[in-house]
Design a protein around this motif. Structure first.
Motif, PDB file in Angstrom:
ATOM      1  N   ARG A  48       0.832  -1.205   0.000  1.00 46.40           N
ATOM      2  CA  ARG A  48       0.000   0.000   0.000  1.00 46.40           C
ATOM      3  C   ARG A  48       0.869   1.259   0.000  1.00 46.40           C
ATOM      4  O   ARG A  48       1.964   1.284   0.569  1.00 46.40           O
ATOM      5  CB  ARG A  48      -0.918   0.009   1.222  1.00 46.40           C
ATOM      6  N   ARG A  49       0.342   2.295  -0.621  1.00 47.14           N
ATOM      7  CA  ARG A  49       1.001   3.601  -0.629  1.00 47.14           C
ATOM      8  C   ARG A  49       0.035   4.600  -0.005  1.00 47.14           C
ATOM      9  O   ARG A  49      -0.984   4.963  -0.602  1.00 47.14           O
ATOM     10  CB  ARG A  49       1.370   4.006  -2.062  1.00 47.14           C
ATOM     11  N   ILE A  50       0.351   4.999   1.217  1.00 43.82           N
ATOM     12  CA  ILE A  50      -0.529   5.872   1.998  1.00 43.82           C
ATOM     13  C   ILE A  50       0.155   7.216   2.218  1.00 43.82           C
ATOM     14  O   ILE A  50       1.334   7.282   2.561  1.00 43.82           O
ATOM     15  CB  ILE A  50      -0.859   5.246   3.373  1.00 43.82           C
ATOM     16  N   ILE A  51      -0.615   8.282   2.005  1.00 43.42           N
ATOM     17  CA  ILE A  51      -0.125   9.638   2.290  1.00 43.42           C
ATOM     18  C   ILE A  51      -0.978  10.238   3.405  1.00 43.42           C
ATOM     19  O   ILE A  51      -2.212  10.129   3.377  1.00 43.42           O
ATOM     20  CB  ILE A  51      -0.218  10.547   1.044  1.00 43.42           C
ATOM     21  N   HIS A  52      -0.321  10.833   4.372  1.00 46.44           N
ATOM     22  CA  HIS A  52      -1.033  11.612   5.390  1.00 46.44           C
ATOM     23  C   HIS A  52      -0.694  13.077   5.165  1.00 46.44           C
ATOM     24  O   HIS A  52       0.468  13.475   5.219  1.00 46.44           O
ATOM     25  CB  HIS A  52      -0.617  11.185   6.802  1.00 46.44           C
ATOM     26  N   THR A  71      -6.979  10.587  -6.006  1.00 43.61           N
ATOM     27  CA  THR A  71      -7.549   9.337  -5.513  1.00 43.61           C
ATOM     28  C   THR A  71      -8.958   9.573  -4.969  1.00 43.61           C
ATOM     29  O   THR A  71      -9.227  10.643  -4.410  1.00 43.61           O
ATOM     30  CB  THR A  71      -6.675   8.735  -4.399  1.00 43.61           C
ATOM     31  N   PRO A  72      -9.840   8.585  -5.120  1.00 41.36           N
ATOM     32  CA  PRO A  72     -11.142   8.694  -4.473  1.00 41.36           C
ATOM     33  C   PRO A  72     -11.113   8.157  -3.042  1.00 41.36           C
ATOM     34  O   PRO A  72     -12.088   8.292  -2.306  1.00 41.36           O
ATOM     35  CB  PRO A  72     -12.033   7.820  -5.363  1.00 41.36           C
ATOM     36  N   ILE A  73      -9.986   7.545  -2.666  1.00 40.02           N
ATOM     37  CA  ILE A  73      -9.900   6.895  -1.348  1.00 40.02           C
ATOM     38  C   ILE A  73      -9.280   7.885  -0.371  1.00 40.02           C
ATOM     39  O   ILE A  73      -8.056   7.919  -0.147  1.00 40.02           O
ATOM     40  CB  ILE A  73      -9.085   5.588  -1.422  1.00 40.02           C
ATOM     41  N   ILE A  74     -10.141   8.716   0.216  1.00 44.83           N
ATOM     42  CA  ILE A  74      -9.725   9.800   1.110  1.00 44.83           C
ATOM     43  C   ILE A  74     -10.459   9.646   2.437  1.00 44.83           C
ATOM     44  O   ILE A  74     -11.680   9.532   2.464  1.00 44.83           O
ATOM     45  CB  ILE A  74     -10.067  11.177   0.501  1.00 44.83           C
ATOM     46  N   GLN A  75      -9.725   9.654   3.514  1.00 38.13           N
ATOM     47  CA  GLN A  75     -10.334   9.591   4.852  1.00 38.13           C
ATOM     48  C   GLN A  75     -10.029  10.878   5.605  1.00 38.13           C
ATOM     49  O   GLN A  75      -8.942  11.041   6.141  1.00 38.13           O
ATOM     50  CB  GLN A  75      -9.803   8.393   5.641  1.00 38.13           C
ATOM     51  N   PRO A  76     -10.983  11.810   5.662  1.00 44.64           N
ATOM     52  CA  PRO A  76     -10.746  13.045   6.411  1.00 44.64           C
ATOM     53  C   PRO A  76     -10.691  12.741   7.910  1.00 44.64           C
ATOM     54  O   PRO A  76     -11.490  11.953   8.420  1.00 44.64           O
ATOM     55  CB  PRO A  76     -11.962  13.912   6.075  1.00 44.64           C
ATOM     56  N   LEU A  77      -9.758  13.376   8.601  1.00 42.81           N
ATOM     57  CA  LEU A  77      -9.697  13.274  10.059  1.00 42.81           C
ATOM     58  C   LEU A  77     -10.225  14.546  10.702  1.00 42.81           C
ATOM     59  O   LEU A  77     -10.686  14.531  11.843  1.00 42.81           O
ATOM     60  CB  LEU A  77      -8.253  13.029  10.511  1.00 42.81           C
ATOM     61  N   SER A  78     -10.123  15.653   9.983  1.00 39.15           N
ATOM     62  CA  SER A  78     -10.607  16.954  10.444  1.00 39.15           C
ATOM     63  C   SER A  78     -10.588  17.876   9.234  1.00 39.15           C
ATOM     64  O   SER A  78     -10.331  17.427   8.116  1.00 39.15           O
ATOM     65  CB  SER A  78      -9.708  17.499  11.559  1.00 39.15           C
ATOM     66  N   LEU A  79     -10.849  19.158   9.448  1.00 40.53           N
ATOM     67  CA  LEU A  79     -10.833  20.102   8.326  1.00 40.53           C
ATOM     68  C   LEU A  79      -9.459  20.205   7.678  1.00 40.53           C
ATOM     69  O   LEU A  79      -9.338  20.511   6.494  1.00 40.53           O
ATOM     70  CB  LEU A  79     -11.262  21.498   8.807  1.00 40.53           C
ATOM     71  N   ASP A  80      -8.398  19.925   8.459  1.00 40.32           N
ATOM     72  CA  ASP A  80      -7.041  20.187   7.964  1.00 40.32           C
ATOM     73  C   ASP A  80      -6.169  18.949   7.867  1.00 40.32           C
ATOM     74  O   ASP A  80      -4.945  19.067   7.725  1.00 40.32           O
ATOM     75  CB  ASP A  80      -6.361  21.211   8.874  1.00 40.32           C
ATOM     76  N   GLU A  81      -6.761  17.773   7.889  1.00 38.25           N
ATOM     77  CA  GLU A  81      -5.949  16.559   7.965  1.00 38.25           C
ATOM     78  C   GLU A  81      -6.688  15.400   7.304  1.00 38.25           C
ATOM     79  O   GLU A  81      -7.893  15.250   7.455  1.00 38.25           O
ATOM     80  CB  GLU A  81      -5.709  16.261   9.447  1.00 38.25           C
TER      81      GLU A  81
END
Length: 362
Positions: A6-10, A97-107
């Motif tokens: 997997r290639r994950i970006i935070h 990517t369509p695979i986006i998991q928001p954690l907050s408004l800025d992350e």
């Protein structure tokens, strides 16, 4: 056939709220800024990097922040602006990517294992995203790139602000070995203190523990801790992660002690939370009351029901029920909060259970 790595970006915006204020008000640039209110009960919502050098942090009481940094400039929050900028940033993510998991408004986490645009690496994608965010919003972002979410988030803190860092496959275990467990996402201050009491100070200390030992001390979370000590985290990026709770809390200008004032505050909070529930077409089976005294001692009380709450009145009555055993209060209250959890969609809610719910209080 083996699964691809997997290639994950935070992506984490740098001092987001404060940076928006400095962007929009040029005279604030380069100066210590706190988003919040400079008043007795005020709390810092965000601090610029100039303010952080003095030890100012989010969630810090405004008076403490002012003592640490006498030159601190307070700016009232503008959440409508922050939400609009956040939407711009998420539009940039969606190009890749369509695979986006928001954690907050800025992350947010992004899974770019199979990106929409052909790029040689996740590193190149992160670089492009950060450049696009700056070009379109005037704000900087930091990025962490790795093969799982835990490591990607650690990596994004490593080159802040306005930088990025990669933890390549196979390097995770060595990377976490020397880090303090208190810096691990998913290990809060209370858990870190408990780990320290057991002689667990670093990732290497955590890795030396057996799974049975961790289960004995940390229960269900033990498997997660056992994995991250080895640089492992199987959790996927969840683009449609369901919301777990809806709540509202208020810090009051004047302390609350009399029952009349407390009940009036609960009524206002209940209306606000219920409005948020109806807007999202949901409700929940668990109601939690949060109370913080003037000495900062904090209590929470919860009650769960077979069916979701069906009205603001039922929510208010539940909050009153939870407050009642605490009366008369031993000391004044500075903060109250109400949260609804164990959420269900509107379609799952029974047609009317308010009477049966309220009958519990008779």
């Amino acid at each position: 056939m083996t699964e691809p790595v997997r290639r994950i970006i935070h992506i984490d915006m740098d001092a987001f709220y404060a940076s928006v204020e400095q962007r929009d008000t040029p005279e604030l640039r380069g100066r210590p800024v706190a988003v919040g209110r400079s008043q007795e009960r005020g709390v810092v919502a965000a601090a610029s990097y100039e303010a952080r050098k003095f030890g100012v942090r989010s969630a810090m009481p405004s008076l403490v922040a002012q003592r640490k940094c006498p030159e601190l400039i307070f700016v009232p929050p503008r959440f409508d602006v922050y939400r609009a900028v956040s939407a711009q940033i998420h539009a940039v993510f969606a190009r890749y990517t369509p695979i986006i998991q928001p954690l907050s408004l800025d992350e947010a986490y992004l899974d770019v294992t199979d990106p929409l645009l052909p790029r040689p690496s996740a590193t190149a994608i992160a670089q492009e995203i950060r450049a696009a965010i700056y070009a379109e919003t005037g704000l900087t972002a930091s990025a962490g790139i790795s093969y799982n979410k835990f490591l990607a988030k650690l990596a994004s803190d490593y080159r802040k602000p306005d930088g990025q860092f990669v933890i390549p496959p196979g390097a995770g275990e060595a990377f976490v070995a020397d880090l303090p467990v208190g810096s691990f996402h998913g290990v809060g201050p209370a858990t870190a203190t408990r780990m320290n009491a057991l002689g667990i100070y670093t990732g290497a200390d955590l890795r030396r523990q057996t799974l049975d030992t961790l289960v004995r001390h940390f229960g269900k979370a033990a498997t997660f801790y056992y994995g991250i000590a080895r640089g492992e985290d199987p959790r996927p990026v969840e683009p449609h992660r369901p919301r777990k709770s809806i709540g509202k809390e208020t810090t009051y200008e004047k302390d609350l002690l009399q029952e009349e004032a407390l009940f009036a505050a609960l009524a206002t909070l209940s209306q606000s939370v219920w409005h948020a529930c109806t807007r999202r077409q949901t409700s929940g089976r668990t109601v939690t009351l949060k109370l913080r005294y003037v000495n900062f001692q904090q209590l929470t009380r919860s009650r769960s029901f077979p069916d979701p709450v069906t009205s603001a009145i039922a929510l208010e009555e539940t909050a009153r029920f939870l407050l009642h055993p605490l009366l008369p209060l031993p000391r004044p209250v500075r903060l109250l909060g109400i949260t609804v959890s164990s959420l269900a969609s509107a379609e799952e809610k029974p047609a009317s259970r308010q009477l049966s719910l309220l009958s519990n209080f008779e």
